[in-house]
Enzyme design. Structure first.
Site, PDB file in Angstrom:
ATOM      1  N   ARG A   8      -1.987  -7.392  10.295  1.00 43.59           N
ATOM      2  CA  ARG A   8      -1.727  -5.972  10.607  1.00 43.59           C
ATOM      3  C   ARG A   8      -1.217  -5.804  12.031  1.00 43.59           C
ATOM      4  O   ARG A   8      -0.472  -4.877  12.344  1.00 43.59           O
ATOM      5  CB  ARG A   8      -2.973  -5.116  10.342  1.00 43.59           C
ATOM      6  CG  ARG A   8      -4.164  -5.450  11.191  1.00 43.59           C
ATOM      7  CD  ARG A   8      -5.435  -4.760  10.681  1.00 43.59           C
ATOM      8  NE  ARG A   8      -6.630  -5.375  11.231  1.00 43.59           N
ATOM      9  CZ  ARG A   8      -7.403  -4.819  12.161  1.00 43.59           C
ATOM     10  NH1 ARG A   8      -7.129  -3.627  12.637  1.00 43.59           N
ATOM     11  NH2 ARG A   8      -8.463  -5.456  12.602  1.00 43.59           N
ATOM     12  N   GLU A  56      -4.445  11.757   2.309  1.00 36.45           N
ATOM     13  CA  GLU A  56      -3.558  10.690   1.832  1.00 36.45           C
ATOM     14  C   GLU A  56      -2.571  11.184   0.779  1.00 36.45           C
ATOM     15  O   GLU A  56      -1.420  10.743   0.723  1.00 36.45           O
ATOM     16  CB  GLU A  56      -4.386   9.519   1.283  1.00 36.45           C
ATOM     17  CG  GLU A  56      -5.242   8.823   2.339  1.00 36.45           C
ATOM     18  CD  GLU A  56      -6.503   9.602   2.739  1.00 36.45           C
ATOM     19  OE1 GLU A  56      -6.872  10.571   2.037  1.00 36.45           O
ATOM     20  OE2 GLU A  56      -7.116   9.237   3.762  1.00 36.45           O
ATOM     21  N   HIS A 107      -6.758  -3.688   5.345  1.00 35.08           N
ATOM     22  CA  HIS A 107      -8.174  -3.685   4.966  1.00 35.08           C
ATOM     23  C   HIS A 107      -8.366  -3.773   3.455  1.00 35.08           C
ATOM     24  O   HIS A 107      -9.199  -3.079   2.877  1.00 35.08           O
ATOM     25  CB  HIS A 107      -8.874  -2.447   5.536  1.00 35.08           C
ATOM     26  CG  HIS A 107      -8.905  -2.418   7.040  1.00 35.08           C
ATOM     27  ND1 HIS A 107      -7.755  -2.333   7.801  1.00 35.08           N
ATOM     28  CD2 HIS A 107      -9.938  -2.467   7.915  1.00 35.08           C
ATOM     29  CE1 HIS A 107      -8.070  -2.335   9.082  1.00 35.08           C
ATOM     30  NE2 HIS A 107      -9.387  -2.426   9.185  1.00 35.08           N
ATOM     31  N   ASP A 115     -18.246  -2.930   5.747  1.00 38.17           N
ATOM     32  CA  ASP A 115     -18.088  -1.547   5.269  1.00 38.17           C
ATOM     33  C   ASP A 115     -18.451  -1.402   3.789  1.00 38.17           C
ATOM     34  O   ASP A 115     -18.753  -0.306   3.318  1.00 38.17           O
ATOM     35  CB  ASP A 115     -16.657  -1.044   5.509  1.00 38.17           C
ATOM     36  CG  ASP A 115     -16.465  -0.560   6.948  1.00 38.17           C
ATOM     37  OD1 ASP A 115     -17.486  -0.386   7.648  1.00 38.17           O
ATOM     38  OD2 ASP A 115     -15.308  -0.366   7.357  1.00 38.17           O
ATOM     39  N   ARG A 165      -7.835  -6.894   6.830  1.00 43.00           N
ATOM     40  CA  ARG A 165      -8.360  -6.497   8.129  1.00 43.00           C
ATOM     41  C   ARG A 165      -8.366  -7.667   9.114  1.00 43.00           C
ATOM     42  O   ARG A 165      -7.998  -7.530  10.276  1.00 43.00           O
ATOM     43  CB  ARG A 165      -9.798  -5.991   7.940  1.00 43.00           C
ATOM     44  CG  ARG A 165     -10.400  -5.457   9.216  1.00 43.00           C
ATOM     45  CD  ARG A 165     -11.897  -5.235   9.069  1.00 43.00           C
ATOM     46  NE  ARG A 165     -12.589  -5.974  10.115  1.00 43.00           N
ATOM     47  CZ  ARG A 165     -13.851  -6.314  10.095  1.00 43.00           C
ATOM     48  NH1 ARG A 165     -14.608  -5.995   9.069  1.00 43.00           N
ATOM     49  NH2 ARG A 165     -14.392  -6.978  11.078  1.00 43.00           N
TER      50      ARG A 165
END
Ligand SMILES: Cc1ncc(C[n+]2csc(CCOP(=O)(O)OP(=O)(O)O)c2C)c(N)n1
Lengths: 313, 296
Positions: A8, A56, A107, A115, A165
């Site tokens: 990323r 979104e 991610h 998470d 991620r």
């Protein structure tokens, strides 16, 4: 050990380079720019960066409107929010009109880690691959990511690029040339083929190296373009090695394994094993712990290869 | 014969304003436009009857809005549907596409006889608006609530290019129950998109009953105002009011404008007016005959 990079991070920097070269590149994010790394573009080209907030569905519609009017929008957020959260908007506002929107998610997969399940996209590839006209790519490392981002910017279809991620080791050679729709041969071999995407590329190579020591020689393919899939490479692998193992950080349903199985069932059936998430949600934990718990390690791939070879005709 | 639209090849703002000003105030007595509206209504009920299915109610309620736009407001070229300086019209309430097909056909985007192919296999006139098959359709719609987001993106593109073309989005009041409509409204206000005009066809009826009973989206005016919009309320069947509002919207700076148009679902056909039954039902042969008589 080669240096590890976060794809990323490469994505964010490549976007800035693209922005310098092409004034039509615009970027949208949904309150995650400092995580998706579109923040670099925001800093470089504030007038071409659109913060949409935590909305979104709206982001996908706005991206469609920008694309319909000559812009090349990159819309980014976490993979769960970039796909399942707004699937109907992607389907109707983008895919049905064939608008040139680039969705780059980060991610994805279990390796999101702590998470937990709500944040671990394990079905995004199944969803997006089901939409007619979408190009779907999962780069394996930073080297490939830079080329993939450039390739999709120049490619006139809706595109979905899936990033993670964390950091990954470089697996592609410095001289590697990515081409949409073309699998990359990573190792030559004749006993079985391991086909992997994204984070599973490094464990696939590790498994192949370990198996080589036991005199099992695997072909290894990086199947980074899931759609359109490289049927030629798959059929050739089936014909020449007689057994296939797929490896992906995704549900078994609808991802790489499903696509490869469909391809060989039609053209050249051979036994297959699937290293993937088996119809379960994820959970919190360290990425490495999760990959081990869900059976997504080099060891799991090696075991699958031995299993599939037993069933070879 | 109805093709008397303002097709202004120039993208120059002064030219555009003067064209509109020249028309301002004339419309209260403009019988031509009223005649166009009647013809469009005949096209709508006829094509839906021939298709055997479709949505007459929400198509008929939007006729004056669509006619005002295509005949007097939009800069567009029927012979060049993707002309880059065209004003963009976005039909968010995609089930009402017969009103748009009728307008596009009457304007010469494609032959009128094609309306007979509506909803038939392989026709380029799909049951809901489809960008890929029909010239003049800016986006595919049919899943309600998506058009305003697309319109925001379109308006942002226009602003980036410093273009003088404007964006018009037609929404239904039922669509104002969709969360995405408000996500889009919030962003249009935030981005101060004064090149965007939304029109809500507020006919008060949705698929299964009156909007106030199903899920009341009122007060729309206060909602849009609080999201940063300039709001104009009109009678959506009064052509003068529709045209005046569309003109006024062009002069508002620093915020988007929404025109809340009070309309009657099924307008123009007595037995369809305010009748939820004709939201999504085609008239039979006898009903068509009656409707055409009323619209003669
Ligand atoms: C997202 C979505 N949900 C449900 C439907 C089914 N549907 C089609 S038309 C309609 C009601 C339309 O009422 P309204 O939006 O007010 O339109 P109008 O009265 O102007 O025809 C519904 C529920 C749909 N098309 N899209």
């Amino acid at each position: 050990m080669p240096e590890e990079v976060a794809p990323r991070e490469v994505f964010g920097k490549t976007l800035v380079d693209l922005g310098k070269e092409n004034p039509d590149i615009v970027v949208l994010d949904a309150d995650l720019a400092s995580s998706t790394m579109t923040v670099y573009f925001k800093q470089a080209f504030p007038e071409r960066f659109f913060e949409i907030g935590i909305a979104e569905a709206n982001m996908m519609g706005i991206a469609a409107g920008l694309a319909a009017n000559g812009k090349i929008p990159f819309a980014s957020t976490f993979a769960v929010f970039a796909t399942s959260r707004c699937f109907d908007q992607i389907r109707v506002s983008i895919a049905l009109s064939k608008f040139n929107v680039k969705i780059v998610s980060t991610h994805s997969g279990l390796s999101v880690g702590e998470d937990g399940a709500s944040h671990q996209a394990l079905e995004d590839l199944a969803l997006i691959c089901s939409l007619p006209g979408f190009t779907v790519i999962v780069p394996a490392d930073g080297t490939e990511t830079a080329q993939v981002i450039r390739a999709v910017a120049a490619h006139p279809t809706p595109c979905y690029v899936r990033l993670i991620r964390g950091k990954v080791p470089q697996v592609m050679d410095n001289g590697y040339k990515f081409e949409i729709g073309k699998a990359a041969l990573m190792r030559q071999g004749k006993d079985a083929t391991i086909m992997a995407i994204g984070t599973m590329m490094a464990p696939a190579l590790e498994a192949a190296d370990a198996l080589a020591k036991e005199n099992i020689n695997c072909r290894v393919l990086n199947m980074s373009t899931l759609k359109p899939i490289d049927e030629t490479a798959i059929v050739q692998a089936a014909a020449e090695t007689g057994a296939i193992v797929t490896a992906e950080e995704h549900q078994e349903h609808g991802g790489l394994g499903s696509i490869v199985a469909r391809t060989i069932a039609k053209h050249h059936p051979v036994p297959m094993e699937f290293v993937a998430v088996k119809d379960k949600f994820g959970m919190s934990g360290k990425p490495a712990e999760l990959l081990a718990k869900y059976g997504l390690t080099a060891q799991d791939i090696a075991t699958a290869v031995k299993e599939v070879i037993k069933r070879k005709r | 014969m109805y093709n008397n639209a303002i097709v202004n090849d120039s993208n120059n703002q002064a030219n555009k304003t003067s064209a509109l000003n020249a028309n301002a105030g004339v419309f209260s007595s403009n019988e031509d436009l009223a005649a166009v509206c009647k013809k469009i209504r005949r096209d709508i009920v006829t094509m839906i009857a021939k298709a055997g299915s479709g949505h007459p109610g929400g198509s008929l309620s939007a006729v004056e809005i669509v006619v005002a736009l295509y005949w007097k407001v939009l800069r567009h070229k029927p012979a060049d549907p993707v002309w880059k300086d065209r004003d963009r019209f976005i039909l968010s309430k995609g089930h009402a596409v017969p009103v748009l097909y009728a307008a596009l056909a009457e304007q010469g985007y494609f032959p009128l006889k094609e309306l007979d192919t509506l909803r038939k296999i392989d026709s380029f006139l799909q049951g809901h608006a489809d960008h890929c098959c029909t010239p003049g359709i800016e986006m595919s719609s049919g899943s309600l609530g998506q058009g305003l987001s697309f319109s925001v993106g379109t308006a942002l593109a226009g602003r980036l290019d410093k273009a003088s073309w404007r964006v018009y989005a037609l929404l239904s009041d039922g669509e104002c129950e969709e969360g995405q409509t408000w996500e889009a409204a919030m962003s249009a206000g935030m981005f101060k998109l004064d090149n965007l005009t939304a029109i809500v066809d507020k006919n008060g009826i949705q698929l299964s009953g009156f909007t106030k009973d199903i899920m009341n989206s009122d007060p729309l005016t206060k909602k849009f105002e609080s999201f940063g919009w300039n709001v104009i309320e009109i009678d959506g069947h009064d052509l003068t009011q529709v045209l005046d509002a569309l003109k006024k919207a062009q002069t508002v700076k620093g915020q988007p404008t929404v025109i809340i148009a009070r309309t009657v679902k099924g307008k123009g056909v007595s037995f369809m007016e305010n009748n939820v039954e004709f939201h999504g039902k085609a008239p039979n042969a006898e009903q068509l005959e009656k409707a055409l008589k009323e619209l003669a």
